[in-house]
Design a protein around this motif. Structure first.
Motif, PDB file in Angstrom:
ATOM      1  N   PHE A  84      88.853  47.052  35.509  1.00 27.16           N
ATOM      2  CA  PHE A  84      89.111  48.492  35.544  1.00 27.16           C
ATOM      3  C   PHE A  84      90.139  48.846  34.476  1.00 27.16           C
ATOM      4  O   PHE A  84      91.088  48.102  34.249  1.00 27.16           O
ATOM      5  CB  PHE A  84      89.636  48.915  36.922  1.00 27.16           C
ATOM      6  N   GLU A  86      92.543  52.185  33.408  1.00 24.42           N
ATOM      7  CA  GLU A  86      93.023  53.542  33.660  1.00 24.42           C
ATOM      8  C   GLU A  86      93.288  54.176  32.308  1.00 24.42           C
ATOM      9  O   GLU A  86      94.145  53.721  31.544  1.00 24.42           O
ATOM     10  CB  GLU A  86      94.306  53.519  34.487  1.00 24.42           C
ATOM     11  N   ASP A 128      85.277  53.439  30.839  1.00 29.22           N
ATOM     12  CA  ASP A 128      85.013  53.909  32.201  1.00 29.22           C
ATOM     13  C   ASP A 128      83.831  53.172  32.805  1.00 29.22           C
ATOM     14  O   ASP A 128      83.853  52.790  33.969  1.00 29.22           O
ATOM     15  CB  ASP A 128      84.715  55.415  32.208  1.00 29.22           C
ATOM     16  N   ALA A 131      84.352  48.239  31.433  1.00 25.19           N
ATOM     17  CA  ALA A 131      85.726  47.760  31.235  1.00 25.19           C
ATOM     18  C   ALA A 131      85.776  46.433  30.486  1.00 25.19           C
ATOM     19  O   ALA A 131      86.719  46.161  29.753  1.00 25.19           O
ATOM     20  CB  ALA A 131      86.443  47.638  32.573  1.00 25.19           C
TER      21      ALA A 131
END
Length: 171
Positions: A84, A86, A128, A131
């Motif tokens: 993931f 951010e 998104d 990753a």
């Protein structure tokens, strides 16, 4: 050596910057195969890429005002499989050393710090959905944010590629 013999030599043995005069080629046609001469445009060699001791990189674009930020290959390998990312929001103002995003892997999570002050233009939307692009191409396709740099002279205080490698104990 005759013009025919010169034209028949393998292309790899010719000097790219030299062309045979058109009059020496058969039928006045260029002696180089179509598409073999490439005109070079400005490339990433004209861009400035710097590194931080905390394993981020920043690459200043040709315009001298925008830059991409990401994590280094060393950091990507240390994190392991990234699951993931951010991403920052557009128009986020960041100071040098402040988080501009975060990367989570199967091993750990880590903030991505901005090497310089600026305003986020965009986050890398590819991350998104995918990753693991960071693992595959951390210093190219796996960039995390594109920013408008407040003061490009801040890059002067960062490490060049050689100094970064030396900080890792690599030559």
């Amino acid at each position: 050596m005759s013009a025919v013999a010169r034209a028949a030599r393998p292309f790899a043995s010719r000097v790219l910057s030299q062309r045979l005069p058109l009059s020496t080629c058969v039928g006045g046609v260029s002696c180089f195969p179509r598409g073999s001469i490439r005109s070079f445009s400005r490339s990433s060699l004209w861009q400035v890429k710097k590194y931080t001791e905390s394993h981020e990189w920043i690459e200043l674009a040709e315009d001298g005002k925008t830059a991409k930020i990401g994590i280094t290959e060393y950091a990507a390998k240390s994190l392991g499989d990234v699951v993931f990312v951010e991403l920052p929001t557009a128009d986020l103002e960041v100071a040098a050393g402040e988080p501009v995003g975060a990367v989570e892997s199967v091993k750990s999570a880590s903030d991505v710090l901005s090497p310089v002050a600026g305003k986020v233009i965009e986050g890398n939307a590819v991350l998104d959905d995918r990753a693991k692009t960071i693992n595959e191409s951390p210093e190219d396709q796996g960039w995390i944010a594109k920013i408008e740099v407040a003061d490009a002279s801040e890059l002067d205080g960062l490490l060049d590629a050689q100094a970064y490698k030396e900080s890792l104990g690599e030559e």
